[in-house]
Structures are given as C-alpha cells and as structure tokens.
Enzyme design. Structure first.
Site, mmCIF file in Angstrom:
data_model
loop_
_atom_site.group_PDB
_atom_site.id
_atom_site.type_symbol
_atom_site.label_atom_id
_atom_site.label_comp_id
_atom_site.label_asym_id
_atom_site.label_seq_id
_atom_site.Cartn_x
_atom_site.Cartn_y
_atom_site.Cartn_z
ATOM 1 N N ASP A 208 0.812 -1.222 0.000
ATOM 2 C CA ASP A 208 0.000 0.000 0.000
ATOM 3 C C ASP A 208 0.840 1.264 0.000
ATOM 4 O O ASP A 208 2.018 1.242 0.370
ATOM 5 C CB ASP A 208 -0.804 0.053 1.306
ATOM 6 C CG ASP A 208 -2.169 -0.552 1.117
ATOM 7 O OD1 ASP A 208 -2.513 -0.932 -0.019
ATOM 8 O OD2 ASP A 208 -2.884 -0.660 2.133
ATOM 9 N N TYR B 93 6.256 -9.509 8.177
ATOM 10 C CA TYR B 93 6.046 -8.061 8.307
ATOM 11 C C TYR B 93 6.379 -7.611 9.722
ATOM 12 O O TYR B 93 6.223 -8.374 10.678
ATOM 13 C CB TYR B 93 4.567 -7.709 8.077
ATOM 14 C CG TYR B 93 4.110 -7.725 6.652
ATOM 15 C CD1 TYR B 93 4.279 -6.620 5.827
ATOM 16 C CD2 TYR B 93 3.455 -8.842 6.123
ATOM 17 C CE1 TYR B 93 3.827 -6.630 4.520
ATOM 18 C CE2 TYR B 93 2.996 -8.858 4.807
ATOM 19 C CZ TYR B 93 3.190 -7.741 4.017
ATOM 20 O OH TYR B 93 2.749 -7.741 2.720
#
Lengths: 249, 249
Positions: free
Chosen positions: B52, B110
């Site tokens: 994103d 992540y």
C-alpha cells in the site's frame, strides 16, 4: 523574564546545520521563527551544540528568555504543534537565568553509523553512511581505544576551526557491529570542529586495512590534520545524549 | 528471452504504493521507467507483494523478461545507478521463465512498529507510527498469540478487498518492546488487504485497555471487519522478509 531550556531532536537531512546562516534553513532559524510566532515576542535561542549541516540529534539543548505565561513544561507541546515533523522538542523546563548551555561542564555522546552491505538500503540511508567496502571491525575496535583519555586532538580537528586549545578528554570510544550496521560511539567533555567525523573517517581507514590500529597513536602525536583520515559524511552522525555536569539541570 | 528476479527495498514514504496508478508515482512505475531506460526495451515488472501507499519493504520481489546481454547479477548495480535513493535493488538473478512470484508458495514476514513516547522523535517518524498513549505490552503479546494458526481473517480484511477466500495461515505473531519501540512481527503464507495494519490497530486497542486479549478470538469468529480495531497508519509497516517455498529460488 524567565529562561527556558528545550531538549531538541532533529533529523538534520534537510537543514544547513544548527546555526543561523545567511542562506538556507537551519534548526536554529526554525526554532526562532516558531517560538517568536508562538510567544508573540522576538525570541532567540542559544544552542548547546552547533551541529553541522546534515548531522542529526536526539537531544540537543537550547535556552531562550521569555515573558510568556505558558507553563514551562507545556511549551514543548505548544511548540511541537508549530514545528515541522523533522524537528521536535523532547521536553521544556525553566532554568536559572544565568544558565548558559555552552558555559558549563557537559558530556556529549555521539554515534557514527556505517551501513555496510553490497547494496544501499533505502530505510537506512538517512541515518547511516553507506559503504560496500569490507571493514575489519576488530581492528576498528582496537583503534578506537587509542581515543580514550586526555589527548591533543589537533589532528582530528578541521583546519577551519579557530580553537586554540585542542586538548580534549574522551571518556568512551568504542565500535560495535549490529547486523549490517557498524556503530562508533564516543563520549567526551567537548569536541572540536568535525572531530567525530574525522575520528570515524580514520577508523574506516583502519577497518579497510589502509591504517594500522596503533597508527591512531601516531596520528594523535602528529598534531596535524593531514595525518588523520578523511572527514566521514555528515548523515552518519547523531548526537545521542547531552548531560550537564556539576549542576542540577 | 530470459526472466530476471529482483529483490527490491524501498522507503514507501513518497510513493503511492507498489502498483501502477493513473495518478501519482509508484514503486512499480519507477522500476518500469528505469528498467526501460537501462535496457532500451519496453519493460514491465510483475511484483510479488503489492504494498500500500506509504508502506516500506526491505525485500519485495519483482520479475521481468528481457533480451539484455547485461549479466543477470550485474543488473542490480546498473539499475541502482538509475534508481532514486529511496528505492534500491538488493540483488538480481535469472529465474525459470515460468516463475511467477504471486503464483507460488511463499512466506512473508512483516513488522509493524509503534514509537511510544511523550513526544514524537524525528529520526523515527518515517518507519514507525508515533503514539503517546500508554500500551500494556504484555496484553498485546497475549493477544497476538490468537493470530497464530489457520483462521478465517475476514474481520481483519479491508471491506475494499475482493478476496473470496479469507482463510489464512499465520506461522508467527509476536509483540516485543525495544526501548521506545513496540514491534509487532507476523509471518504467514499470504495476507489479505490491509490485514497486518488491522491486526496492529486491534493490538493497539488491546494495549490501551479498550479490548481484552481474548477478544481477538471473538473478533476472528465474528468474520466482520467492524468487529476489529482501526487500520493502523501505513508508515509503521515494513515488509521484512519474503521467502519462496518448495522451489529452488
């Protein structure tokens, strides 16, 4: 009239250093402008460490005088609301009106960070100097030990400096490796112009094999800037800690 | 014609995410432009993780096809010379022409980073979400454990997602505190749209005392986005590791 002390953190990437200059934005000029707007008084800060262009700080110190009614500890919040994201106050308090941050005993701790890898890493680019050269960190550790103690650091002082006394006392000088980062950490009672960056540049020469660890002793004795290694780039340097000694501050 | 795989690191601050968009610069559009210029061929990369807007990566993966004579492992250097400082290739190599980075088993790791302090720290602002709220990290650790395993993560998926199957397998989900940083680290075999940021936003609610750790179980069972916490800001998220499984890549 009261004197307020600010602890100031900044990412120096986009500034021409601390001190106000005819051209280019500086940390000091941004602080003065935001304080003057906030307090509606012409305000001028006195900085503790006048860091160079591109150098970072977690805890530089500035004082200024004001008649404001804003409680001293609330000034940090009010000022942060006006400051850009790359300069933020970490605390504010009232100090004695005679307190001058450059005229008292202090200990500063700096870190010089080298990001060593085959390729540059974007998320490290702002706060570490990238180098793909191999460094022998054990040699750098050994070399750093020669900095500890009281020495004439004339060889580690920019020739642009006007300092007459170049003797300084280093309490700590060490090198460590954390993954791809090689960190040189040094603490002392005052530093000369460009001193940490010349120390770092010299340690890098030792790490590369161009100098021997014991050459640091010879370089100190030479009392000549040209005996030391190059001045390492500004982005790798961060002022980590600022302690005032023999005072209640 | 050969297929080249690139490992791509970037600071996502100044980009509208990975994927090419009508307006705004993206990681993909910069790579395509620099590759086309370098290779003098119209080049289009296929990305592994379409991160994103504002999200960072140390190791995203992209492949492209080319007729170039530049040796595959040298492409990283040649491309880096053209890329901006906030996007840098970490390696390049030839892969099977049938290799597609989104059509094979993989594990992604992540990190979501929260900088918790009274005041924002400029040198942390780009890669951590600042929050002055107190967090109970022990509660967050406990809550994170409920993510581990195979679950329907529909509650942790943006309502903008078109995913039909919202079952995902998390191999690891843990929270740790390092000084002022609270780090949520999660590894799994694929993630839904905004999933890590919704997980992080939910853990933050637990840390603040607005949710109980065991509420994560209830939220998973609800299979409804509105049951979970808010989507945490993009700047705190970094893709740390990308592993391809059951392949020689």
């Amino acid at each position: 009239m009261k004197r307020i002390m600010l602890t100031v953190a900044y990412d120096g990437t986009n500034y021409h250093g601390w001190q106000r200059q005819p051209n280019g934005e500086t940390i000091e000029s941004v602080l003065n402008r935001c304080l003057s707007e906030l307090l509606q008084e012409e305000t001028e800060v006195i900085g503790a460490s006048r860091t160079d262009s591109g150098v970072h700080a977690l805890c530089n110190v500035a004082v200024f005088d004001t008649n404001t009614n804003i409680p001293p500890d609330k000034l940090a919040y009010a000022l942060n609301a006006r400051l850009p994201a790359d300069i933020k106050i970490q605390g504010s308090k009232e100090v004695d009106t005679a307190f001058h941050p450059r005229h008292c005993d202090s200990r500063k701790t700096y870190e010089y960070r080298i990001y060593h890898a085959e390729f540059p890493m974007p998320t490290e680019r702002l706060y570490a100097h990238f180098s793909y050269t191999h460094y022998d960190v054990e040699r750098m550790k050994e070399a750093a030990r020669y900095f500890v103690g009281t020495h004439d650091f004339k060889s580690f002082c920019s020739t642009d400096s006007q300092a007459e006394n170049t003797v300084r006392q280093m309490e700590r000088a060490e090198v460590e490796k954390n993954g791809n980062l090689i960190v040189f950490r040094v603490a002392g009672r005052g530093f000369l112009y460009n001193m940490v960056r010349i120390m770092a540049g010299t340690l890098m020469e030792v790490g590369r094999g161009n100098l021997e660890p014991e050459d640091v002793k010879r370089i100190l004795e030479a009392k000549n800037r040209s005996a030391a290694g190059p001045t390492a780039p500004a982005c790798g340097l961060t002022l980590m800690k600022y302690e005032f000694l023999n005072t209640n501050i």
